[in-house]
Write a protein that holds these residues in place. Structure first.
Motif, short mmCIF file in Angstrom:
data_model
loop_
_atom_site.label_atom_id
_atom_site.label_comp_id
_atom_site.label_asym_id
_atom_site.label_seq_id
_atom_site.Cartn_x
_atom_site.Cartn_y
_atom_site.Cartn_z
N GLU A 139 0.82 -1.21 0.00
CA GLU A 139 0.00 0.00 0.00
C GLU A 139 0.86 1.27 0.00
O GLU A 139 0.39 2.34 -0.40
N LYS A 140 2.11 1.15 0.46
CA LYS A 140 2.99 2.31 0.60
C LYS A 140 4.15 2.30 -0.39
O LYS A 140 4.88 3.29 -0.49
N ARG A 141 4.33 1.19 -1.11
CA ARG A 141 5.48 1.04 -1.98
C ARG A 141 5.42 1.98 -3.18
O ARG A 141 4.50 1.94 -3.99
N GLY A 142 6.37 2.91 -3.26
CA GLY A 142 6.46 3.84 -4.38
C GLY A 142 5.34 4.85 -4.43
O GLY A 142 5.07 5.44 -5.49
N ARG A 143 4.68 5.08 -3.30
CA ARG A 143 3.59 6.05 -3.26
C ARG A 143 3.43 6.57 -1.85
O ARG A 143 4.03 6.04 -0.91
N LEU A 144 2.62 7.61 -1.70
CA LEU A 144 2.30 8.17 -0.39
C LEU A 144 0.90 7.72 -0.02
O LEU A 144 -0.08 8.17 -0.63
N ARG A 145 0.81 6.84 0.97
CA ARG A 145 -0.48 6.28 1.40
C ARG A 145 -1.03 7.09 2.55
O ARG A 145 -0.35 7.31 3.57
N LEU A 146 -2.26 7.58 2.42
CA LEU A 146 -2.90 8.33 3.49
C LEU A 146 -3.18 7.37 4.66
O LEU A 146 -3.87 6.36 4.49
N ILE A 147 -2.64 7.69 5.85
CA ILE A 147 -2.86 6.83 7.01
C ILE A 147 -3.68 7.51 8.11
O ILE A 147 -4.32 6.83 8.91
N LEU A 148 -3.68 8.85 8.16
CA LEU A 148 -4.49 9.60 9.12
C LEU A 148 -5.15 10.77 8.40
O LEU A 148 -4.50 11.45 7.59
N SER A 149 -6.42 11.03 8.72
CA SER A 149 -7.12 12.16 8.13
C SER A 149 -8.29 12.56 9.03
O SER A 149 -8.71 11.77 9.88
N PRO A 150 -8.84 13.76 8.86
CA PRO A 150 -9.96 14.18 9.71
C PRO A 150 -11.22 13.37 9.50
O PRO A 150 -12.04 13.24 10.42
N ASP A 151 -11.42 12.81 8.29
CA ASP A 151 -12.66 12.12 7.98
C ASP A 151 -12.49 10.62 7.75
O ASP A 151 -13.45 9.93 7.40
N GLY A 152 -11.28 10.10 7.94
CA GLY A 152 -11.06 8.66 7.78
C GLY A 152 -11.20 8.18 6.35
O GLY A 152 -11.44 6.98 6.12
#
Length: 240
Positions: A139-152
């Motif tokens: 999920e994180k390989r070669g990309r920026l995976r969103l792990i925390l956010s205000p709305d999930g």
């Protein structure tokens, strides 16, 4: 505007069972230039000896999350939560009106290496809560995976602040770009390995304060693991 904090310029604490590096002022380490950045208050890079850890202690009105790099971290809290956090897991505890917790190395043989990160919440006195989720390497390989956010969104965990946290893994030719609006700040932390940010080489423990948004391009990684914090455009943590 980019403003680097090199790994060697961080605060140092060595308690025998705990070796810690503080990006921002914490405990006995105080630097008036580094009290936090936007709503980001603490990044502690902790290594805990086998069977050792932080005994039960209280927090309130803070979003606290742990990101394990090596080993296993055992969590217990006054909400009745008990869990073991391993690499790829993200744990966030919203302290709200008050919670006590402990964090121990789950192993009697191997050290644990993790980041403990505090973000100031948007509101005080909220109900405490606990969340945990595993984000697989792909999920994180070669990309920026969103792990925390205000709305999930996109399966991320929810944080009580106008902040978004991304995690990425970069090696060799892998690259990723994050475009930030001009009315946002950001903080980049290299958790391990090395990577280039807009052509500048960053090593493990290095960080960059970014003011006024813009294009963040990650490339030429060497076993790199990176966290990126998309933050409100103010200089120091503040409760609103």
């Amino acid at each position: 505007m980019f403003d680097m904090i090199r790994a060697g310029d961080r605060g140092v604490a060595n308690h025998g069972w705990l070796s810690s590096r503080h990006t921002f002022s914490f405990g006995h380490y105080y630097d008036p230039r580094r009290i936090g950045f936007s709503d980001l208050r603490v990044i502690n890079d902790d290594r805990v000896a086998p069977g050792q850890g932080f005994g039960r202690h209280p927090h309130n009105d803070m979003e606290i999350f742990s990101y394990v790099l090596e080993g296993a971290l055992e969590h217990q809290d006054s909400m009745g939560t008990g869990s073991v956090i391993r690499p790829g897991d993200v744990q966030i505890m919203s302290a709200g009106t008050g919670v006590t917790h402990s964090e121990f190395n789950h192993s009697q043989d191997e050290p644990v290496h993790f980041l403990q990160i505090w973000i100031v919440p948007a509101v005080a006195g909220a109900e405490p809560r606990y969340q945990q989720r595993h984000f697989a390497p792909e999920e994180k390989r070669g990309r920026l995976r969103l792990i925390l956010s205000p709305d999930g969104r996109d399966g991320s965990l929810e944080i009580r602040q106008d902040a978004r946290v991304y995690a990425g893994l970069f090696d060799g030719a892998e690259r990723a770009v994050l475009e930030l609006p001009a009315d946002r700040h950001a903080y980049v932390h290299v958790a391990r390995g090395a990577v280039e940010l807009n052509g500048d080489r960053l090593a493990e423990g290095d960080g960059v304060r970014v003011r006024g948004g813009g294009r963040l391009e990650f490339a030429n990684g060497a076993d790199a693991e990176v966290l990126v914090f998309d933050l409100r455009p103010h200089e120091l943590p503040q409760m609103t």
